[in-house]
Each structure stands twice: as structure tokens, then as C-alpha cells.
Design an enzyme around this catalytic site. Structure first.
Site, mmCIF file in Angstrom:
data_model
loop_
_atom_site.group_PDB
_atom_site.id
_atom_site.type_symbol
_atom_site.label_atom_id
_atom_site.label_comp_id
_atom_site.label_asym_id
_atom_site.label_seq_id
_atom_site.Cartn_x
_atom_site.Cartn_y
_atom_site.Cartn_z
ATOM 1 N N HIS A 149 22.806 24.471 1.081
ATOM 2 C CA HIS A 149 22.868 23.071 1.523
ATOM 3 C C HIS A 149 24.290 22.498 1.540
ATOM 4 O O HIS A 149 24.478 21.283 1.429
ATOM 5 C CB HIS A 149 21.991 22.166 0.645
ATOM 6 N N GLU A 170 11.229 22.884 7.402
ATOM 7 C CA GLU A 170 11.044 23.211 5.986
ATOM 8 C C GLU A 170 11.907 22.328 5.101
ATOM 9 O O GLU A 170 11.487 21.926 4.012
ATOM 10 C CB GLU A 170 11.392 24.692 5.748
ATOM 11 N N GLU A 171 13.110 22.023 5.549
ATOM 12 C CA GLU A 171 14.085 21.363 4.684
ATOM 13 C C GLU A 171 13.688 19.947 4.279
ATOM 14 O O GLU A 171 13.927 19.542 3.145
ATOM 15 C CB GLU A 171 15.462 21.324 5.358
ATOM 16 N N HIS A 193 12.464 29.740 8.202
ATOM 17 C CA HIS A 193 12.486 28.408 8.833
ATOM 18 C C HIS A 193 13.709 28.241 9.728
ATOM 19 O O HIS A 193 14.829 28.571 9.364
ATOM 20 C CB HIS A 193 12.362 27.284 7.809
ATOM 21 N N ASP A 220 20.623 29.791 4.854
ATOM 22 C CA ASP A 220 19.427 28.964 4.677
ATOM 23 C C ASP A 220 19.094 28.222 5.977
ATOM 24 O O ASP A 220 19.548 27.103 6.165
ATOM 25 C CB ASP A 220 19.658 27.979 3.526
ATOM 26 N N ASP A 271 13.461 33.455 2.673
ATOM 27 C CA ASP A 271 14.131 32.152 2.578
ATOM 28 C C ASP A 271 14.946 32.082 1.295
ATOM 29 O O ASP A 271 14.877 31.117 0.547
ATOM 30 C CB ASP A 271 13.111 31.023 2.638
#
Length: 473
Positions: free
Chosen positions: A428, A330-331, A284, A296, A358
Site C-alpha cells: 500500500h 478487494e482493497e 485482485h 499487491d 494475494d
């Protein structure tokens, strides 16, 4: 009768020789793939640009727009048969000014704590939110305390990731519901806000953001939600044992906007024998805004691009059509993955295999597979080809969020499984940055993905003795 046995023996010798020849040829081709990735790879250079020249790529942001333009241009340079953008409407949420929070234990007695807004949260009132805190170990405990103990307070979700689970994604799954649904559930009991322990296995001062949802709750009933660093979660939990009536203040300035148009980026090498059969590799393109999204999922993006480049470099022309899909959103929505599957279904496309990266750019360990028993047995017959590269972890159950909408029929879904022990240190958070990606580990992952796609393309996933690497299933 004697001549019959002679023919039978010669047939088995021929089958054995054929299997041995295939195994030798495959070993040599896989060696070429690893050599090309490690000696002449592009994944690290691509990631450098995504991370350091573009940075965070939250859906609907300028960074996401730049990433679409950059990756499309780079795919076009590879000389693929086709490169295109697939429009998709995505949510747009902005963080606003930096969040601020403190714990107050008495008049003039405060200590600042590290928080960050969860993606999709509403803002606090202009003057911030200040209230007493009630600590719970999960959503299920809200019912135990009831509205009489929660109303007017800030709910502090403090269930940690389990350190005794070797599979860190399992530990993550065991507590992420607090982050995703915690605000929605606490609001039902009259809470004025929620603070969630960061999804992180180590103790540090970095709060980790992530998506959250209010479901269909009216906007007027929504309460602000933030993540707190693990060090500060430990502090808050400890001080609450001594002083139940302490207050926490936090201020956030985030805002939800109207949806905006973005794109999935797609590149394709058309198959030479069965072009109607489609294999997908992808990651992503969007990321959270605190770091630059290197693990990520910048790593997955560039590794997936590298699969097609490596095929071009070694001169391998796939029998099946091979696509790279760089998914958007995606997030905080999965709009890109859903749109790709929707369009594929409308065109009656036949996706036989999809592989997603991912889980960070760390050392590859193997794959997870969602398949039927016969398909999995065939995949296991290839495992020995990966062992020289220390790829040994093949297991049932795998794929990824963006390729999950393709599930169904005989489509095999696979997910690259890197070593996961350090992943949630960065997930994140503000330290998900380029300097924490090891070039060699990233390139090993790209080569590992390419090797699997090569084998799927060459042998297919139909369970027949004729196509099996060792002549049997």
C-alpha cells in the site's frame, strides 16, 4: 490358503507399482510446468504492462477500467473456452491533491512529516486541520483517556507491527484495526482527526495507505484519517515525550463519489470429465493509487492467468472446469469477491477448490488450506512432489479475501504463501512498483500454483484410497 496369500501379495505389489508410476508421472508433469514457466513464461511480461503502461488501478478509476480491458484481451488470446466480464458496482474514492502535514513545536518552528490519506477518508476542512496530539497504543486506550483528554485533539495511533513475529501477516493483523476503525472510534470521543502509524516493519519515509471505515456514522460526524511514515511516527512519538502541547497540521483533499460500474474478468477451460466441478484461481485486479500495484496484487493476477496458459502449453486438459477470476475491488470493499460468490450461488455452481495469490510476488514457500481433516491429509500426501522446488510450508488455515465468500460445504480454499519478510516494505505504499518484483520469483510462484491445481484436478479432494497418490490416506 497359499493361493489366497499369493493373490494378496500380488495385489499389494500392483498397488505399490501403480502409486510409484503415478508419482513418477506427476513429478515429470510438474517439472514440465516449472520449465515452461521459467523458460517461456508470460507472467512477467503481463505484469510489466499492468504496472508500467497502466499503473495504479483503484476501483472506479480509469486505470482499473484499462486493466479490465487489457486482461480480458490477453485471456482471449489464450484460446480459452470462454472469457467474459461480470458486472459489479464498486465504490469510487479519489485522493485529490497531494497531502501535506507538519509538526509545530513553537512559533515558526515546524517540521514537515510524510502522510497519506487512508482510503475512504473524508477531507480536512479547506484550510486544513490543526490541533494538539494525543498518542495512544491502540483503540482500547481511548477509553482510558476519556473524552475530557481527547476532545478537540488529533489521535495518534502508534502501535507498531510486532517485529518478533516471524509470520508478518500475523504482525499486520495485530495492529490493522487502528487503521480500519481508528477514526470511527476516536470521533466518538470528540477527536478532530487521526494519524495512524503505517503498517510497515521497517523504518522509512513512506506512508502506507489502506482501507478504513466509518461504519454507519453520519457524514457530518466523520473526521479525516491519514497514515504517517514509520520514521515520522518515531519522531512524533519522541517529541511528544518532551513537549505535550505541540500541534500537528494536516491537509487532505480526498472525496467519496457515487458507486460506479466495473467488472470481474473471468476466463474458463471447460472440464473434460466432470465440468460441473469448478476450480478457481485468482487475484485482485484493483490496487491502491500510490504505486503501480505490482506486488499487491498485480503479481497474483498474472500468476493466476499463467495457470491456465501453462495448462494449454503443456497440453494438459483438466477433468474439472478451471476458471481464472480477476476480482475487482478487494482493497476497499470486496465487492468483486462477494458478487462472484453471489452469482455462483444463484446458479447452484459446485466450487470444489479455490486458490488465491494475494501476498506478493516473492519466492513461494507453500500454501495455507481451509479444509476438513481428510482433505488436508490428502493434500499432505502431495507435499513430497513440491520439495525439489523448496516448497515445504503446508499449513491449516488459508485462502484469501476474494475467495472467502465461497467458503462452505466441501469447498477447499487455498492461498499461495510466498516469503513474507519484505512484503510490508511495499504494501500500500509508493514503492509497490514493478522494479521491486523479481522475475524468477514471480514465475516460480505461477508454476507452484499450477502444480497444485494439476494435482487437485487429477486426484480430486475426496479421501478415497483409489484416488490417493500413494494408494492410502
Amino acid at each position: 490358503m497359499k493361493s489366497f496369500y499369493t493373490v494378496l501379495i500380488l495385489l499389494f505389489i500392483g498397488l505399490g507399482t501403480s502409486a510409484q508410476t503415478n508419482s513418477t508421472e506427476d513429478s515429470l508433469n510438474i517439472r514440465k510446468i516449472y520449465d515452461m514457466s521459467l523458460l517461456n513464461g508470460k507472467s512477467y511480461t503481463w505484469l510489466d504492462h499492468l504496472s508500467n503502461e497502466i499503473g495504479g488501478r483503484l476501483s472506479g478509476s480509469y486505470g482499473a477500467e484499462q486493466a479490465v480491458e487489457y486482461t480480458k484481451a490477453e485471456l482471449e488470446k489464450l484460446g480459452l473456452d470462454k472469457v467474459w466480464l461480470q458486472p459489479v458496482m464498486v465504490p469510487k474514492w479519489t485522493r485529490g491533491g497531494r497531502e501535506f502535514a507538519y509538526v509545530q513545536t513553537g512559533p515558526g518552528q515546524t517540521r514537515n512529516v510524510n502522510i497519506t490519506a487512508l482510503g475512504g477518508s473524508v477531507a480536512t476542512p479547506a484550510g486544513g486541520t490543526k490541533a494538539e496530539v494525543i498518542e495512544v497504543q491502540g483503540i482500547e486506550q481511548l477509553k482510558e483517556y476519556g473524552k475530557e483528554n481527547i476532545e478537540g485533539k488529533i489521535v495518534f495511533y502508534n502501535r507498531p507491527m510486532r517485529a518478533d513475529l516471524i509470520q508478518t501477516f500475523e504482525a499486520y493483523s495485530g495492529c490493522v484495526d487502528q487503521r480500519y476503525s481508528g477514526a470511527k472510534e476516536a470521533a466518538k470521543y470528540g477527536a478532530v482527526g487521526v494519524i495512524v502509524r503505517s503498517m510497515n516493519l521497517r523504518l522509512d519515509d513512506l506512508p502506507h495507505t489502506g482501507s478504513m471505515s466509518y461504519g454507519d456514522m453520519p457524514v457530518k460526524d466523520r473526521i479525516p484519517a491519514a497514515a504517517i511514515s514509520t520514521n515520522d511516527a518515531e519522531y512524533l512519538s519522541g517529541i511528544l515525550k518532551i513537549q505535550k502541547d505541540l500541534e500537528l497540521y494536516f491537509k487532505m483533499n480526498c472525496e467519496q463519489h457515487e458507486d460506479v460500474q466495473s467488472y470481474n474478468v473471468i476466463g474458463e477451460i471447460t472440464g473434460t470429465e466432470t465440468p460441473e466441478e469448478i476450480m478457481v484461481v485468482g487475484g485482485h485486479l484493483d490496487s491502491w493509487d500510490l504505486g503501480d500495484g505490482s506486488h499487491d496484487d498485480g503479481a497474483g493476477v498474472v500468476q493466476s492467468m499463467e495457470v491456465l496458459r501453462l495448462f494449454k502449453e503443456i497440453g494438459y486438459k483438466p477433468k474439472k472446469t478451471l476458471r481464472v477470476v480477476l476480482f475487482m475491488n478487494e482493497e476497499n470493499g470486496l465487492r468483486g469477491g462477494n458478487k462472484y460468490a453471489e452469482v455462483a450461488k444463484s446458479k447452484s455452481e459446485n466450487h470444489v477448490f479455490a486458490l488465491e495469490s494475494d501476498a506478493g510476488g516473492f519466492t513461494p514457500r507453500g500454501f495455507g488450506f481451509t479444509s476438513n481433516d481428510e482433505q488436508y491429509e490428502k493434500i499432505l500426501s502431495w507435499k513430497s512432489l513440491f520439495e525439489p522446488y523448496l516448497i515445504h510450508y503446508f499449513h491449516r488455515g488459508g485462502g484469501g479475501a476474494d475467495i472467502s465468500p465461497l467458503k462452505g460445504g466441501n469447498t477447499v480454499l487455498a492461498g499461495l504463501r510466498p516469503d513474507s519478510q519484505r512484503y510490508f516494505d511495499h504494501h500500500h505504499a509508493a514503492n509497490d512498483t514493478f522494479e521491486h518484483v523479481n522475475k524468477r520469483e514471480l514465475e516460480l510462484g505461477a508454476a507452484t500454483m499450477t502444480s497444485l491445481v494439476y494435482l487437485v484436478d487429477k486426484y480430486g479432494l475426496e479421501s478415497t484410497a483409489k484416488d490417493s497418490l500413494n494408494g492410502t490416506d
